[in-house]
Design a protein around this motif. Structure first.
Motif, PDB file in Angstrom:
ATOM      1  N   HIS A   1       0.828  -1.209   0.000  1.00 46.79           N
ATOM      2  CA  HIS A   1       0.000   0.000   0.000  1.00 46.79           C
ATOM      3  C   HIS A   1       0.864   1.262   0.000  1.00 46.79           C
ATOM      4  O   HIS A   1       0.574   2.220  -0.731  1.00 46.79           O
ATOM      5  CB  HIS A   1      -0.923  -0.013   1.219  1.00 46.79           C
ATOM      6  N   LEU A   2       1.932   1.257   0.796  1.00 41.20           N
ATOM      7  CA  LEU A   2       2.826   2.414   0.858  1.00 41.20           C
ATOM      8  C   LEU A   2       3.488   2.659  -0.489  1.00 41.20           C
ATOM      9  O   LEU A   2       3.574   3.804  -0.949  1.00 41.20           O
ATOM     10  CB  LEU A   2       3.889   2.189   1.937  1.00 41.20           C
ATOM     11  N   VAL A   3       3.961   1.601  -1.132  1.00 45.88           N
ATOM     12  CA  VAL A   3       4.615   1.749  -2.434  1.00 45.88           C
ATOM     13  C   VAL A   3       3.653   2.341  -3.464  1.00 45.88           C
ATOM     14  O   VAL A   3       4.015   3.231  -4.230  1.00 45.88           O
ATOM     15  CB  VAL A   3       5.168   0.392  -2.924  1.00 45.88           C
ATOM     16  N   GLU A   4       2.421   1.849  -3.490  1.00 50.75           N
ATOM     17  CA  GLU A   4       1.440   2.355  -4.455  1.00 50.75           C
ATOM     18  C   GLU A   4       1.143   3.837  -4.213  1.00 50.75           C
ATOM     19  O   GLU A   4       1.012   4.618  -5.158  1.00 50.75           O
ATOM     20  CB  GLU A   4       0.152   1.525  -4.385  1.00 50.75           C
ATOM     21  N   LYS A   5       1.022   4.218  -2.945  1.00 50.89           N
ATOM     22  CA  LYS A   5       0.778   5.633  -2.627  1.00 50.89           C
ATOM     23  C   LYS A   5       1.956   6.496  -3.062  1.00 50.89           C
ATOM     24  O   LYS A   5       1.773   7.602  -3.603  1.00 50.89           O
ATOM     25  CB  LYS A   5       0.543   5.799  -1.121  1.00 50.89           C
ATOM     26  N   LEU A   6       3.175   6.013  -2.846  1.00 46.38           N
ATOM     27  CA  LEU A   6       4.361   6.764  -3.244  1.00 46.38           C
ATOM     28  C   LEU A   6       4.428   6.921  -4.756  1.00 46.38           C
ATOM     29  O   LEU A   6       4.753   7.999  -5.272  1.00 46.38           O
ATOM     30  CB  LEU A   6       5.620   6.063  -2.726  1.00 46.38           C
ATOM     31  N   LYS A   7       4.113   5.871  -5.493  1.00 45.06           N
ATOM     32  CA  LYS A   7       4.142   5.933  -6.950  1.00 45.06           C
ATOM     33  C   LYS A   7       3.113   6.920  -7.483  1.00 45.06           C
ATOM     34  O   LYS A   7       3.350   7.604  -8.487  1.00 45.06           O
ATOM     35  CB  LYS A   7       3.904   4.537  -7.537  1.00 45.06           C
ATOM     36  N   GLN A   8       1.970   7.008  -6.814  1.00 43.06           N
ATOM     37  CA  GLN A   8       0.928   7.933  -7.235  1.00 43.06           C
ATOM     38  C   GLN A   8       1.253   9.378  -6.866  1.00 43.06           C
ATOM     39  O   GLN A   8       0.875  10.314  -7.576  1.00 43.06           O
ATOM     40  CB  GLN A   8      -0.405   7.524  -6.606  1.00 43.06           C
ATOM     41  N   THR A   9       1.977   9.559  -5.765  1.00 37.41           N
ATOM     42  CA  THR A   9       2.228  10.905  -5.240  1.00 37.41           C
ATOM     43  C   THR A   9       3.505  11.518  -5.783  1.00 37.41           C
ATOM     44  O   THR A   9       3.577  12.732  -6.026  1.00 37.41           O
ATOM     45  CB  THR A   9       2.295  10.867  -3.696  1.00 37.41           C
ATOM     46  N   SER A  10       4.537  10.700  -5.978  1.00 34.18           N
ATOM     47  CA  SER A  10       5.850  11.199  -6.392  1.00 34.18           C
ATOM     48  C   SER A  10       6.247  10.595  -7.736  1.00 34.18           C
ATOM     49  O   SER A  10       6.535   9.401  -7.828  1.00 34.18           O
ATOM     50  CB  SER A  10       6.911  10.862  -5.329  1.00 34.18           C
ATOM     51  N   GLN A  11       6.274  11.428  -8.769  1.00 33.35           N
ATOM     52  CA  GLN A  11       6.699  10.954 -10.085  1.00 33.35           C
ATOM     53  C   GLN A  11       8.152  10.494 -10.040  1.00 33.35           C
ATOM     54  O   GLN A  11       8.531   9.513 -10.688  1.00 33.35           O
ATOM     55  CB  GLN A  11       6.534  12.058 -11.129  1.00 33.35           C
ATOM     56  N   TYR A  12       8.977  11.216  -9.265  1.00 33.35           N
ATOM     57  CA  TYR A  12      10.390  10.841  -9.153  1.00 33.35           C
ATOM     58  C   TYR A  12      10.519   9.435  -8.578  1.00 33.35           C
ATOM     59  O   TYR A  12      11.272   8.613  -9.099  1.00 33.35           O
ATOM     60  CB  TYR A  12      11.132  11.844  -8.262  1.00 33.35           C
ATOM     61  N   PHE A  13       9.780   9.163  -7.488  1.00 31.13           N
ATOM     62  CA  PHE A  13       9.832   7.829  -6.886  1.00 31.13           C
ATOM     63  C   PHE A  13       9.387   6.779  -7.890  1.00 31.13           C
ATOM     64  O   PHE A  13      10.018   5.722  -8.021  1.00 31.13           O
ATOM     65  CB  PHE A  13       8.946   7.765  -5.641  1.00 31.13           C
ATOM     66  N   ALA A  14       8.287   7.045  -8.613  1.00 30.65           N
ATOM     67  CA  ALA A  14       7.763   6.072  -9.576  1.00 30.65           C
ATOM     68  C   ALA A  14       8.798   5.745 -10.654  1.00 30.65           C
ATOM     69  O   ALA A  14       8.962   4.587 -11.044  1.00 30.65           O
ATOM     70  CB  ALA A  14       6.487   6.604 -10.206  1.00 30.65           C
ATOM     71  N   GLU A  15       9.507   6.770 -11.135  1.00 33.42           N
ATOM     72  CA  GLU A  15      10.515   6.556 -12.173  1.00 33.42           C
ATOM     73  C   GLU A  15      11.684   5.734 -11.644  1.00 33.42           C
ATOM     74  O   GLU A  15      12.183   4.832 -12.320  1.00 33.42           O
ATOM     75  CB  GLU A  15      10.998   7.903 -12.710  1.00 33.42           C
ATOM     76  N   GLN A  16      12.143   6.055 -10.436  1.00 33.30           N
ATOM     77  CA  GLN A  16      13.252   5.313  -9.853  1.00 33.30           C
ATOM     78  C   GLN A  16      12.833   3.882  -9.513  1.00 33.30           C
ATOM     79  O   GLN A  16      13.615   2.934  -9.674  1.00 33.30           O
ATOM     80  CB  GLN A  16      13.764   6.021  -8.591  1.00 33.30           C
ATOM     81  N   TRP A  17      11.607   3.719  -9.041  1.00 33.51           N
ATOM     82  CA  TRP A  17      11.105   2.391  -8.676  1.00 33.51           C
ATOM     83  C   TRP A  17      11.087   1.473  -9.899  1.00 33.51           C
ATOM     84  O   TRP A  17      11.398   0.281  -9.797  1.00 33.51           O
ATOM     85  CB  TRP A  17       9.708   2.520  -8.092  1.00 33.51           C
ATOM     86  N   ALA A  18      10.743   2.017 -11.043  1.00 33.82           N
ATOM     87  CA  ALA A  18      10.660   1.223 -12.266  1.00 33.82           C
ATOM     88  C   ALA A  18      12.015   0.703 -12.709  1.00 33.82           C
ATOM     89  O   ALA A  18      12.095  -0.253 -13.493  1.00 33.82           O
ATOM     90  CB  ALA A  18      10.025   2.052 -13.389  1.00 33.82           C
ATOM     91  N   ARG A  19      13.107   1.280 -12.213  1.00 34.36           N
ATOM     92  CA  ARG A  19      14.452   0.835 -12.580  1.00 34.36           C
ATOM     93  C   ARG A  19      14.825  -0.484 -11.910  1.00 34.36           C
ATOM     94  O   ARG A  19      15.763  -1.149 -12.331  1.00 34.36           O
ATOM     95  CB  ARG A  19      15.475   1.916 -12.205  1.00 34.36           C
ATOM     96  N   ARG A  20      14.137  -0.833 -10.830  1.00 38.14           N
ATOM     97  CA  ARG A  20      14.332  -2.101 -10.101  1.00 38.14           C
ATOM     98  C   ARG A  20      15.757  -2.267  -9.583  1.00 38.14           C
ATOM     99  O   ARG A  20      16.273  -3.379  -9.471  1.00 38.14           O
ATOM    100  CB  ARG A  20      13.946  -3.307 -10.974  1.00 38.14           C
ATOM    101  N   GLU A  21      16.417  -1.180  -9.248  1.00 34.96           N
ATOM    102  CA  GLU A  21      17.753  -1.267  -8.669  1.00 34.96           C
ATOM    103  C   GLU A  21      17.648  -1.585  -7.179  1.00 34.96           C
ATOM    104  O   GLU A  21      16.682  -1.200  -6.514  1.00 34.96           O
ATOM    105  CB  GLU A  21      18.511   0.046  -8.874  1.00 34.96           C
TER     106      GLU A  21
END
Length: 264
Positions: A200-220
């Motif tokens: 739930h926290l990850v989904e909220k972060l992805k919706q709220t922060s574009q920067y987080f969503a972009e970095q999260w998609a890198r799977r580093e």
């Protein structure tokens, strides 16, 4: 769904992402291997490099519950050219049991521990694996966030880091440290794959922060390595802090104490 399925799925997705970023020339495959429509290595190529069957490797990527030895994981790690952080992450996903991160209500912050935190003149806080801030001192409120003034569900460092614009403006090296923050959190989230609160926290972060969503998609992924934070004051002066973390607080290996010590 068995208890192991989320972890095995995370393991499969992790090695798949590592395979996708490699090229044949990087791993020493001959010229003929470069003729392909998609970037990255094929499953059969990784299997060949690791010395396993393509079928077995395919099952591993698919998250099937199969026999996996440390030796074979070593071979796969070398085939995928994993760095030290990624190798440790692979081993944790395959070998370590999944625990539940300490909740604010379930962890007892003892009077002695609270006295220690309050007595430290530098910013200090106790945080669980989910990045929930369980205890903090006055200096933390001055430099980071006055956690006593925010709702319980916002007393989370990863949430504050990527949604609190005021905090971002105070940290001079925010952009430099943010990829590490996401990669570290990614490793923790995979460890607790299937945990509802983290998902739930990850989904909220992805919706709220574009920067987080972009970095999260890198799977580093990264392992905890300390580092430095640099705060910028309104009058232009900067103050650098070295980040030190202490593990295994009150016999809980999912709880950490952070102390931010000023650099000379």
């Amino acid at each position: 769904m068995t208890a192991d399925e989320p972890r095995l799925k995370a393991l499969g997705e992790f090695i798949k992402s590592c395979r996708a970023r490699l090229t044949p020339d990087r791993v020493g495959l001959p010229f003929g291997h470069t003729r392909r429509r998609l970037s990255g290595l094929r499953r059969d190529e990784v299997a060949e490099l690791a010395g396993v069957s393509t079928t077995w490797y395919t099952w591993l990527e698919q998250g099937r519950d199969i026999q996996v030895s440390r030796h074979i994981l070593d071979c796969i790690g070398r085939a995928l050219r994993l760095n030290a952080d990624e190798y440790m992450h692979l081993m944790k996903l395959a070998q370590f049991p999944i625990d539940t991160p300490a909740d604010t209500g379930s962890l007892v912050i003892t009077p002695g521990l609270r006295k220690i935190i309050d007595g430290i003149v530098y910013p200090s806080m106790v945080v669980n694996d989910r990045a929930d801030v369980l205890a903090w001192n006055a200096a933390s409120g001055s430099y980071f966030v006055d956690f006593s003034a925010v709702p319980n569900h916002e007393r989370n460092m990863i949430w504050q880091w990527f949604t609190n614009v005021s905090l971002q403006a105070r940290i001079a090296n925010w952009e430099e440290r943010s990829p590490y923050a996401v990669a570290l959190f990614r490793g923790i989230c995979d460890k607790y794959a299937g945990d509802h609160e983290i998902t739930h926290l990850v989904e909220k972060l992805k919706q709220t922060s574009q920067y987080f969503a972009e970095q999260w998609a890198r799977r580093e992924v990264r392992q905890k390595s300390g580092g430095f934070l640099e705060f910028l004051f309104s009058y232009g002066e900067k103050q650098s802090f070295e980040v030190t973390s202490f593990l295994n607080i009150n016999s809980r290996d999912d709880v950490h104490c952070y102390v931010f010590t000023p650099c000379e």
